[in-house]
Design an enzyme around this catalytic site. Structure first.
Site, PDB file in Angstrom:
ATOM      1  N   ALA A  66      77.035 -21.542 -74.001  1.00 39.42           N
ATOM      2  CA  ALA A  66      77.046 -21.539 -75.466  1.00 39.42           C
ATOM      3  C   ALA A  66      75.756 -20.862 -75.919  1.00 39.42           C
ATOM      4  CB  ALA A  66      77.082 -22.974 -75.974  1.00 39.42           C
ATOM      5  N   GLY A 112      78.945 -23.420 -71.206  1.00 37.61           N
ATOM      6  CA  GLY A 112      80.213 -23.077 -71.859  1.00 37.61           C
ATOM      7  C   GLY A 112      80.971 -21.955 -71.152  1.00 37.61           C
ATOM      8  N   GLU A 135      73.345 -28.013 -68.786  1.00 41.65           N
ATOM      9  CA  GLU A 135      73.059 -28.594 -70.109  1.00 41.65           C
ATOM     10  C   GLU A 135      71.963 -29.655 -70.088  1.00 41.65           C
ATOM     11  OE1 GLU A 135      76.060 -27.805 -69.028  1.00 41.65           O
ATOM     12  OE2 GLU A 135      77.189 -26.862 -70.643  1.00 41.65           O
TER      13      GLU A 135
HETATM   14  N1  COA Z   1      72.307 -18.548 -75.308  1.00 44.55           N
HETATM   15  C1  COA Z   1      71.620 -17.640 -76.027  1.00 44.55           C
HETATM   16  N2  COA Z   1      71.023 -16.566 -75.483  1.00 44.55           N
HETATM   17  C2  COA Z   1      71.122 -16.415 -74.149  1.00 44.55           C
HETATM   18  C3  COA Z   1      71.815 -17.327 -73.333  1.00 44.55           C
HETATM   19  C4  COA Z   1      72.422 -18.438 -73.972  1.00 44.55           C
HETATM   20  N3  COA Z   1      73.130 -19.351 -73.298  1.00 44.55           N
HETATM   21  N4  COA Z   1      71.716 -16.923 -72.053  1.00 44.55           N
HETATM   22  C5  COA Z   1      71.017 -15.787 -72.074  1.00 44.55           C
HETATM   23  N5  COA Z   1      70.636 -15.479 -73.322  1.00 44.55           N
HETATM   24  C6  COA Z   1      69.877 -14.323 -73.783  1.00 44.55           C
HETATM   25  C7  COA Z   1      68.377 -14.469 -73.479  1.00 44.55           C
HETATM   26  O1  COA Z   1      67.753 -15.250 -74.482  1.00 44.55           O
HETATM   27  C8  COA Z   1      67.958 -13.027 -73.498  1.00 44.55           C
HETATM   28  O2  COA Z   1      67.889 -12.589 -74.839  1.00 44.55           O
HETATM   29  P1  COA Z   1      66.620 -11.693 -75.332  1.00 44.55           P
HETATM   30  O3  COA Z   1      66.658 -10.474 -74.452  1.00 44.55           O
HETATM   31  O4  COA Z   1      66.915 -11.411 -76.763  1.00 44.55           O
HETATM   32  O5  COA Z   1      65.394 -12.525 -75.084  1.00 44.55           O
HETATM   33  C9  COA Z   1      69.139 -12.302 -72.882  1.00 44.55           C
HETATM   34  O6  COA Z   1      70.260 -13.166 -73.044  1.00 44.55           O
HETATM   35  C10 COA Z   1      68.975 -12.029 -71.393  1.00 44.55           C
HETATM   36  O7  COA Z   1      68.707 -13.255 -70.745  1.00 44.55           O
HETATM   37  P2  COA Z   1      67.421 -13.494 -69.798  1.00 44.55           P
HETATM   38  O8  COA Z   1      67.130 -14.958 -69.791  1.00 44.55           O
HETATM   39  O9  COA Z   1      66.315 -12.585 -70.176  1.00 44.55           O
HETATM   40  O10 COA Z   1      68.011 -13.022 -68.386  1.00 44.55           O
HETATM   41  P3  COA Z   1      67.523 -13.503 -66.949  1.00 44.55           P
HETATM   42  O11 COA Z   1      68.183 -12.588 -65.976  1.00 44.55           O
HETATM   43  O12 COA Z   1      66.028 -13.637 -66.894  1.00 44.55           O
HETATM   44  O13 COA Z   1      68.124 -14.989 -66.776  1.00 44.55           O
HETATM   45  C11 COA Z   1      69.864 -16.693 -66.959  1.00 44.55           C
HETATM   46  C12 COA Z   1      69.515 -15.185 -66.746  1.00 44.55           C
HETATM   47  C13 COA Z   1      71.351 -16.824 -67.061  1.00 44.55           C
HETATM   48  C14 COA Z   1      69.342 -17.486 -65.726  1.00 44.55           C
HETATM   49  C15 COA Z   1      69.136 -17.206 -68.229  1.00 44.55           C
HETATM   50  O14 COA Z   1      69.460 -16.307 -69.300  1.00 44.55           O
HETATM   51  C16 COA Z   1      69.556 -18.586 -68.662  1.00 44.55           C
HETATM   52  O15 COA Z   1      69.125 -19.566 -68.064  1.00 44.55           O
HETATM   53  N6  COA Z   1      70.396 -18.688 -69.718  1.00 44.55           N
HETATM   54  C17 COA Z   1      70.776 -19.947 -70.295  1.00 44.55           C
HETATM   55  C18 COA Z   1      71.810 -20.636 -69.439  1.00 44.55           C
HETATM   56  C19 COA Z   1      72.182 -21.991 -70.017  1.00 44.55           C
HETATM   57  O16 COA Z   1      71.399 -22.906 -70.079  1.00 44.55           O
HETATM   58  N7  COA Z   1      73.436 -22.102 -70.431  1.00 44.55           N
HETATM   59  C20 COA Z   1      73.986 -23.335 -70.945  1.00 44.55           C
HETATM   60  C21 COA Z   1      73.920 -23.349 -72.408  1.00 44.55           C
HETATM   61  S1  COA Z   1      74.576 -24.872 -73.034  1.00 44.55           S
END
Ligand code: COA
Length: 260
Positions: A66, A112, A135
């Site tokens: 999400a 999500g 989460e």
């Molecule tokens: N919601 C909003 N934005 C998200 C997102 C999410 N769930 N997952 C990734 N993004 C965004 C990042 O904020 C970043 O945006 P920006 O470039 O404007 O700063 C962009 O997507 C790229 O993500 P980034 O974190 O830089 O990539 P990464 O390769 O370093 O890491 C993940 C990848 C998937 C490990 C990391 O993005 C992450 O942990 N995301 C959240 C996962 C999560 O907790 N999901 C459950 C949500 S309930």
């Protein structure tokens, strides 16, 4: 309808729904959930569409969860509303859909995103995919069906471990757990999803829809799945496809189903 966050592509009777927010790793914001509801409803209603493949744009993510940026100002009522609306309009809509829906997991499927994949009927993962429900790292729990669907798919022990540790697992691990049906090279992901869907599209559509209803009933405590099976089984006898299927078998030819 023109979508801001989805790409819709048709390949024969297969409708591709591609989550298209690559810069945000295809995170599901409210606008994307609304568009998903529209796109799914349209695909289920459209008689030209036999089945759906959901995947994410770009090589990195299926859906990274999400959209966390939208959580910041939510209170408990806001959280309840978000969760209930998403359950009804997207996740349950997919699971209870009358046409097969396959998730082609091309990269991160987190929160999500994994919940979206788990609502689909079949999951295929690229070898490079990573899955998890992180989460609790945000002070939350899965709210789009994850606690229920993961438990049904992998069992209580593994579900507790995955959700409580928030660890990501590899595609191979997901396969061992029974969370995904197949793991393939990234290039083979969509061909494999299409191969499976094409096979289903050769079968009798009303029987496929009945099988989905009966199998879904096994996961619902409020209904007797055996009674649902009896009811769906009997309905099949009233279809033209049943007559065609039996006639084709007896005449040693391939059936031509019309979905009637
Ligand atoms: N919601 C909003 N934005 C998200 C997102 C999410 N769930 N997952 C990734 N993004 C965004 C990042 O904020 C970043 O945006 P920006 O470039 O404007 O700063 C962009 O997507 C790229 O993500 P980034 O974190 O830089 O990539 P990464 O390769 O370093 O890491 C993940 C990848 C998937 C490990 C990391 O993005 C992450 O942990 N995301 C959240 C996962 C999560 O907790 N999901 C459950 C949500 S309930």
């Amino acid at each position: 309808m023109a979508y801001q966050n989805l790409l819709i592509e048709r390949k024969g009777r297969i409708q591709y729904i591609i989550i298209n927010r690559e810069a945000k790793l295809n995170a599901l914001n409210k606008a994307t959930l609304t568009e998903l509801h529209e796109a799914l409803s349209d695909a289920f209603e459209n008689i030209q569409v036999g089945g759906i493949i959901i995947t994410g744009a770009g090589p990195k993510a299926f859906v990274a969860g999400a959209d966390i940026a939208e959580f910041e100002h939510l209170d408990d009522n806001g959280g309840r509303e978000l969760s209930r609306e998403a359950h009804t309009k997207v996740f349950d809509l997919i699971e209870n859909g009358s046409k097969p829906v396959i998730a082609a997991i091309n990269g991160f499927a987190l929160g999500g995103g994994l919940e979206l994949a788990m609502a689909c009927h079949i999951r295929i993962a690229a070898q490079t995919a990573k899955m998890g429900l992180p989460e609790v790292t945000l002070g939350l729990i899965p709210g789009y069906g994850g606690t229920q669907r993961l438990t049904k798919l992998v069992g209580k022990g593994k579900a507790l471990e995955m959700i409580l540790t928030a660890d990501m697992i590899t595609a191979e691990e997901a396969h061992q757990y029974g969370l995904v049906n197949h793991v393939v090279n990234a290039e083979a992901l969509l061909p494999k999803a299409e191969e499976i869907l094409q096979k289903i599209l050769l079968r009798a559509p009303l029987a496929v829809a009945s099988a989905i209803i009966a199998i879904n009933a096994s996961a619902k405590n409020s209904v007797n799945g055996f009674e649902i099976e009896i009811s769906e089984f009997s309905k099949c006898f009233g279809t033209e496809d049943f007559k065609e299927g039996v006639a084709a078998f007896l005449q040693k030819r391939k059936p031509v189903f019309t979905g009637k």
